[in-house]
Design a protein around this motif. Structure first.
Motif, mmCIF file in Angstrom:
data_model
loop_
_atom_site.group_PDB
_atom_site.id
_atom_site.type_symbol
_atom_site.label_atom_id
_atom_site.label_comp_id
_atom_site.label_asym_id
_atom_site.label_seq_id
_atom_site.Cartn_x
_atom_site.Cartn_y
_atom_site.Cartn_z
ATOM 1 N N ALA A 42 0.826 -1.253 0.141
ATOM 2 C CA ALA A 42 -0.023 -0.067 -0.143
ATOM 3 C C ALA A 42 0.755 1.249 -0.065
ATOM 4 N N LEU A 43 2.043 1.230 0.604
ATOM 5 C CA LEU A 43 3.066 2.419 0.760
ATOM 6 C C LEU A 43 3.554 2.555 -0.709
ATOM 7 N N ARG A 44 3.881 1.481 -1.202
ATOM 8 C CA ARG A 44 4.560 1.744 -2.829
ATOM 9 C C ARG A 44 3.506 2.207 -3.598
ATOM 10 N N ALA A 45 1.976 1.826 -3.433
ATOM 11 C CA ALA A 45 1.020 2.170 -4.330
ATOM 12 C C ALA A 45 0.409 3.610 -3.927
ATOM 13 N N ARG A 46 1.176 4.178 -2.907
ATOM 14 C CA ARG A 46 0.619 5.396 -2.404
ATOM 15 C C ARG A 46 -0.925 5.352 -2.076
ATOM 16 N N ASP A 47 -1.249 4.099 -1.483
ATOM 17 C CA ASP A 47 -2.834 3.909 -1.340
ATOM 18 C C ASP A 47 -2.956 3.729 0.054
ATOM 19 N N THR A 48 -2.624 4.721 0.831
ATOM 20 C CA THR A 48 -2.779 4.695 2.322
ATOM 21 C C THR A 48 -3.730 6.068 2.835
ATOM 22 N N PRO A 49 -4.326 5.936 4.011
ATOM 23 C CA PRO A 49 -5.075 7.127 4.395
ATOM 24 C C PRO A 49 -4.118 8.372 4.413
ATOM 25 N N ALA A 50 -2.983 8.408 4.628
ATOM 26 C CA ALA A 50 -2.183 9.605 4.724
ATOM 27 C C ALA A 50 -2.141 10.094 3.468
ATOM 28 N N HIS A 51 -1.743 9.004 2.319
ATOM 29 C CA HIS A 51 -1.670 9.745 0.803
ATOM 30 C C HIS A 51 -3.066 10.331 0.291
ATOM 31 N N GLN A 52 -4.203 9.450 0.785
ATOM 32 C CA GLN A 52 -5.618 9.890 0.351
ATOM 33 C C GLN A 52 -5.732 11.198 1.018
ATOM 34 N N ARG A 53 -5.271 11.506 2.166
ATOM 35 C CA ARG A 53 -5.451 12.762 2.825
ATOM 36 C C ARG A 53 -4.858 13.993 2.071
ATOM 37 N N LEU A 54 -3.509 13.806 1.593
ATOM 38 C CA LEU A 54 -2.893 14.868 0.964
ATOM 39 C C LEU A 54 -3.268 15.146 -0.640
#
Length: 359
Positions: free
Chosen positions: A160-172
């Motif tokens: 999920a981190l590599r795919a930038r598919d985390t709640p933190a990424h979604q927030r930004l």
């Protein structure tokens, strides 16, 4: 070979080697374990590395593996010195950010700089996303999201981190999209408040022109024309993108808008990116103008670089006197010396092919 890897190994030897034909020396270290060895090479900074990479020191290496002759090597890899107490097989799980560091700045130095900035200033980053939306999606605040992305937990889902598919990424991402939409809305509101030319679209000839066309408008054409007609009647500028495949009838919609402008004593300009397209538009519009009799009659002109100087001067003169209702041309329309009596409508075909100032 060809992969980006991270591994732990023991320094077996180090030395400086002369660079053939280029002068200077490169620093290299042979690193390995019971499974094999690999060579690490640095073309600069070798003196500083030599004191750290002594024989027997265990290090963690990250870099791109390439082949040199029959051996594998890594050029300018990132290294972390491991403590003497760690077991040789210890994996020490740790997630390290991988930045595209500016040239001349070592990746580790860049990571330290970013980490210091995030630690000191992340709290100053405001959250603009509506609170209800953030709570509904269970998203962290912007400052927390920034810290987490740059220094995630060791238990993080790496895929999920590599795919930038985390709640933190979604927030930004949502923060950026929200601010973009707000900015566009403010720009639209400001433009909508500017004074413009209100065209009387209730004149009977406009409906007569539509009825005199050699074909009936499709539902999509009718919908587009209804929206454009409503915009023309407003006392504010219209900015509209009309999108459709080749032959879908965009030109006939522009033709009806030009007739509406002409009925109010106003002019229209249609700009195409090439002379060929401009000539095609002029032929199509002239057929529409001539085919409907008085209802579609409109004074047309073509202005391109190929038009003779005498004819071009005549067209420019008629434009200035208001004797041309619709002029079709290339970027020659926006050159010096072209003046309109009462230009009210500009149609730009394939606008992506023009420069910003031309549009």
């Amino acid at each position: 070979v060809g992969s980006r890897v991270t591994f732990v190994g023991e320094v077996q030897s180090t030395d400086f080697v002369a660079r053939r034909g280029r002068g200077g020396r490169l620093f290299q270290a042979l690193v390995g374990d019971s499974t094999g060895t690999v060579t690490l090479k640095w073309f600069r900074g070798g003196q500083a590395l030599q004191s750290s990479l002594r024989k027997g020191r265990r290090i963690r290496v990250t870099g791109d593996v390439r082949r040199y002759r029959f051996a594998r090597e890594l050029i300018h890899p990132e290294i972390d010195l491991l403590s003497e107490e760690e077991e040789p097989g210890a994996s020490e799980p740790r997630v390290v950010p991988d930045y595209a560091a500016p040239e001349g700045i070592p990746p580790r130095t860049f990571r330290r700089t970013v980490a210091a900035a995030v630690k000191s200033y992340a709290d100053l980053t405001p959250s603009h996303l509506p609170r209800d939306l953030g709570r509904e999606r269970q998203l962290p605040e912007t400052a927390i999201a920034l810290r987490w992305i740059h220094d995630p937990d060791d238990e993080v889902d790496l895929e999920a981190l590599r795919a930038r598919d985390t709640p933190a990424h979604q927030r930004l991402v949502l923060e950026e999209l929200y601010l973009l939409e707000v900015g566009l809305a403010l720009r639209r509101a400001k433009r909508a408040a500017e004074p413009g030319i209100a065209i009387d679209v209730a004149r009977p000839r406009i409906d007569a022109a539509r009825a005199a066309l050699p074909f009936r408008l499709t539902p999509a054409q009718s919908r587009a024309w209804a929206e454009i007609r409503a915009d023309l009647a407003r006392p504010h500028p219209m900015s509209r993108l009309l999108q459709g495949d080749v032959g879908s009838g965009k030109t006939v919609v522009a033709f009806l808008a030009a007739i509406a402008a002409a009925e109010s004593g106003l002019q229209t300009a249609l700009m195409a990116p090439t002379e060929l397209l401009a000539e095609q538009h002029e032929r199509t519009l002239r057929q529409l103008a001539d085919g409907g009799g008085e209802a579609t009659g409109i004074r047309l002109a073509l202005l391109t670089a190929s038009v003779s100087r005498t004819d071009a001067e005549g067209i420019r003169s008629r434009l200035g006197r208001g004797e041309v209702d619709l002029v079709v041309g290339t970027h020659a329309l926006v050159q010096g010396g072209v003046n309109f009596a009462r230009l009210a409508l500009a149609v730009v075909d394939e606008q992506h092919r023009f420069g910003v100032l031309q549009r």
